[in-house]
Design an enzyme around this catalytic site. Structure first.
Site, PDB file in Angstrom:
ATOM      1  N   GLU B  46       1.014  -1.188  -0.003  1.00 40.71           N
ATOM      2  CA  GLU B  46       0.077   0.015   0.142  1.00 40.71           C
ATOM      3  C   GLU B  46       0.879   1.348  -0.037  1.00 40.71           C
ATOM      4  O   GLU B  46       1.738   1.558   0.827  1.00 40.71           O
ATOM      5  CB  GLU B  46      -0.754   0.089   1.327  1.00 40.71           C
ATOM      6  CG  GLU B  46      -2.099  -0.602   1.028  1.00 40.71           C
ATOM      7  CD  GLU B  46      -2.983  -0.542   2.064  1.00 40.71           C
ATOM      8  OE1 GLU B  46      -2.805   0.552   3.113  1.00 40.71           O
ATOM      9  OE2 GLU B  46      -3.878  -1.426   2.568  1.00 40.71           O
ATOM     10  N   ASP B  57      -6.051  10.106   9.435  1.00 44.99           N
ATOM     11  CA  ASP B  57      -4.646   9.733   9.933  1.00 44.99           C
ATOM     12  C   ASP B  57      -4.424  10.388  11.409  1.00 44.99           C
ATOM     13  O   ASP B  57      -4.626  11.491  11.379  1.00 44.99           O
ATOM     14  CB  ASP B  57      -3.781  10.145   8.714  1.00 44.99           C
ATOM     15  CG  ASP B  57      -3.809   9.109   7.541  1.00 44.99           C
ATOM     16  OD1 ASP B  57      -3.761   7.817   7.729  1.00 44.99           O
ATOM     17  OD2 ASP B  57      -3.903   9.788   6.459  1.00 44.99           O
TER      18      ASP B  57
END
Ligand SMILES: Cc1ncc(COP(=O)(O)O)c(C=O)c1O
Lengths: 414, 260
Positions: B46, B57
């Site tokens: 990824e 995040d």
């Protein structure tokens, strides 16, 4: 209240105003957003909810706010050109807590109560939305956490203290530019983490659907009142409405009732910071391009790689690189006009308004004053203008003293 | 002809998926790390591309994005990393991961064209939920790439079939409500949650968020088709350097592969 029916269908069921709006959020937040949409749709048509909201708007917020003829400012405008349009202020700075922000907080937190959510989070720039949220949360007995950029905490000190006095917890956000957009990122992170028990009270007509339409509806009381008041005072609709734009809630609140009245010009004033050409500004429509941020597609300040650019404004409440999607749509359709005013113009007209009208405007609506004067001159003495005086300037006195090179803190903490 | 992603899950052992931020701390270093991942047991990469406002995040990945942007990294240069990687590795799937605006700004068609030519296999776009991902999905479909969807604990029974039906390649199950690197995994079983997703979809289910240790990776790999680790690897790379990060990756992938 008599509401026009033609514009009640916006946005569509996907939350789109033309190409703008939508629901660009992480999957974790989709279910709560759908839950909120359903709860709001129910509340909106429930007479008991409306009655409770009306009660608080009248007795707690202090509505209706006056529509006031700013006679000396009108005379001032006429001095240069010989004739100027009559300037009225919609006095939303007289609301409890000193700005229009509480109209929306009252609505959202009554909705939160109805949904059984007791933990309220909010983002704030100038601190006005934070103060309004903390105020209503205190009144309704709810826990309140306000995210605020570290930069804004410094320039809006009085509001930080007010929020604490009201029992809210103010959490400083240090990431990015440490201003409004970063506070919003942090609030979204909180929501994603504490999703079940939390209600996110967004302070402007931005974010994922249904926020832009819901916040607009709660703020629309400004325009509905103004329409009735100007009819009573002048017997006709105004030629132009003028309002400052951060995310666009006070402007949408004033404009909404008048959108079907196509003879009424709708004029939004963005913050030009040190000048749109300088690159240091917050004028998303004047100087931005469409993109996706904070749950909606709208005009954004961004670079050639789709990274969000820093906004700049002396006014913390306008210091945001985006704008509500309905404004983006009204802009593209040509229904509303968007202009800008610089930091210096805002400072100058703050002082002018204080001396001529005995009103200390917040730095945000101080941006609307110079463009209101321009339009007053353009229209001449037959014209009629309503400007949204959406906040009072007490919170800004430290920033203004600083900009004028005066040290008003000396002797208090030194 | 099966895709690179299908070939990984056809191996019949749990897959180890590693996230790194493209261009962190600079393109050359990140390229070195990326090229070494398959050798450390990584089945799927990824590859993050940075965004100024990473709302989903935590601070570790946000800071990695800040370092990457400071070094001049863009979506286009991260796609360039994939292209370079493909010169020497034709079998490891690459999934780009990030936020919608850089992709939207490039244009969904232009992005799909550039990414597929570079050998990218799919993308995960955090802020494109099923309600909004149609235009990108079509553009990627037409280039044979997968747009992988996220299912979360808040995705209820009514919504889950709709979410997974549009996914391709695999389904990424986010095992907790929160941001990346948030709470340490509680240590509980994910069996029921994975079963819930599998009931709604025939696709492989990989589980991520909150996995930091080989023990936890193994625990999850017993119940899922794959395990994703991001924050722990990004943090190791930043604090202790490439060798330490690759050693961590090795221990995580071994634990994952031998879990069942
Ligand atoms: C007095 C005042 N006006 C305007 C704004 C800008 O917000 P909006 O454009 O949503 O009205 C703020 C925001 O804090 C404010 O405090």
């Amino acid at each position: 209240m008599d509401k026009p029916t033609t514009n009640e269908t916006w946005p569509d069921e996907r939350g789109r105003f033309g190409d703008y709006g939508g629901r660009f959020v992480a999957e974790t937040l989709m279910p709560p957003i759908l839950e909120l949409e359903a709860a709001y749709a129910e509340a909106k048509v429930d007479p008991a909810f409306q009655a409770e909201l009306d009660y608080f708007m009248t007795h707690y917020v202090g509505r209706p706010s006056p529509l006031y003829f700013a006679e000396r400012l009108t005379e001032h405008a006429a001095k240069e050109t010989g004739s100027a349009a009559k300037i009225y202020f919609k006095r939303d700075e007289l609301n409890h807590t000193g700005a229009h922000k509480i109209n929306n907080c009252m609505g959202q937190l009554l909705l939160a109560k109805r949904m059984g959510k007791k933990r309220i989070i909010a983002e704030t720039g100038a601190g006005q939305h934070g103060v309004a949220t903390a105020t209503v949360a205190a009144r309704l007995g709810m826990e309140c956490i306000v995210y605020m950029g570290a930069t804004d905490i410094v320039r809006q000190k009085p509001n930080v203290f007010r929020m604490r006095l009201l029992g809210a917890e103010v959490r400083a956000v240090h990431s990015g530019t440490a201003t409004l957009k970063d506070a919003m990122n942090e609030a979204l992170r909180d929501w994603v983490t504490n999703v079940a028990e939390t209600f996110y009270c967004i302070g402007t007509v931005a974010g994922p659907h249904p926020y832009p339409v819901m916040v607009r509806d709660f703020q629309a009381v400004i325009g509905h009142e103004a329409k009735a008041q100007i009819m009573e005072a002048e017997g006709r609709l105004p030629d132009a409405l003028v309002a400052c734009i951060g995310g666009g809630s006070n402007a949408m609140g004033l404009f909404h009732a008048f959108v079907p009245d196509t003879n009424v010009r709708l004029i939004g004033v963005e913050a030009a910071g040190r000048g749109v050409k300088s690159g240091l500004h917050a004028a998303s429509l004047t100087g931005g391009t469409p993109g996706i941020l904070h749950g909606n597609r709208t005009y954004l300040l961004q670079d050639e790689n789709g990274q969000i650019a820093d906004a700049h404004s002396i006014s913390a409440g306008l210091d945001y690189p985006g704008i509500g999607p309905e404004h983006a749509w009204l802009h593209d359709k040509g229904r509303a006009e968007y202009v800008s005013a610089t930091d210096d113009e805002a400072l100058e007209h703050f002082q002018l308004c204080a001396k001529l009208e005995g009103i200390l405007p917040a730095l945000e609506p101080s941006h609307a004053i110079p463009r209101t004067l321009d339009i007053a001159k353009e229209l001449g003495s037959d014209g009629l203008i309503i400007m949204n005086m959406c906040g009072r300037g007490d919170k800004d006195v430290f920033t203004i003293a600083d900009a004028l090179g005066e040290d008003i803190a000396a002797g208090t903490d030194g | 002809m099966s895709t690179r992603i299908e070939q990984i899950f056809a191996k019949g052992r749990p897959a180890f998926v590693a996230y790194i931020m493209g261009g962190d701390p600079d393109l050359a270093t990140a390229q070195d790390v990326m090229n070494a991942l398959p050798g450390a047991g990584v089945d799927i990469i990824e590859l993050g591309f940075p965004f100024t406002d990473p709302m989903a995040d935590g601070p570790v990945i946000e800071d990695a994005g800040i370092r990457a942007r400071k070094a001049g990294t863009t979506l286009a240069s991260v796609i360039g990393m994939a292209r370079t990687f493909r010169e020497t590795d034709q079998s490891t799937p690459i999934i780009l991961m990030g936020y919608a605006n850089p992709v939207y700004h490039m244009g969904y068609e232009a992005f799909s064209e550039l990414a597929s030519k570079a050998g990218v296999d799919g993308a995960i776009i955090v802020d494109l939920p099923p309600e909004e991902d149609g235009p990108l999905r079509e553009a990627m479909d037409s280039k044979g790439m997968s747009l992988i969807r996220l299912a979360t604990p808040t995705t209820d029974a009514k919504r889950l079939p709709k979410v997974v039906s549009g996914s391709s390649g695999f389904v990424y199950y986010v095992s907790m409500n929160g941001v990346t690197g948030g709470a340490l995994a509680s240590g509980g079983s994910v069996r029921e949650q994975v079963a819930r997703v599998k009931h709604a979809s025939k696709l492989p289910v990989v589980v991520g968020f909150g996995v930091r240790t080989p023990e936890r990776a193994a625990e999850i790999a017993r119940d899922a088709d794959g395990v994703v680790v991001g924050t722990a690897i990004v943090q190791a790379l930043h604090q202790d350097g490439k060798d330490a990060a690759l050693a961590l990756v090795r221990s995580l992938s071994d634990a994952t592969h031998t879990a069942k």
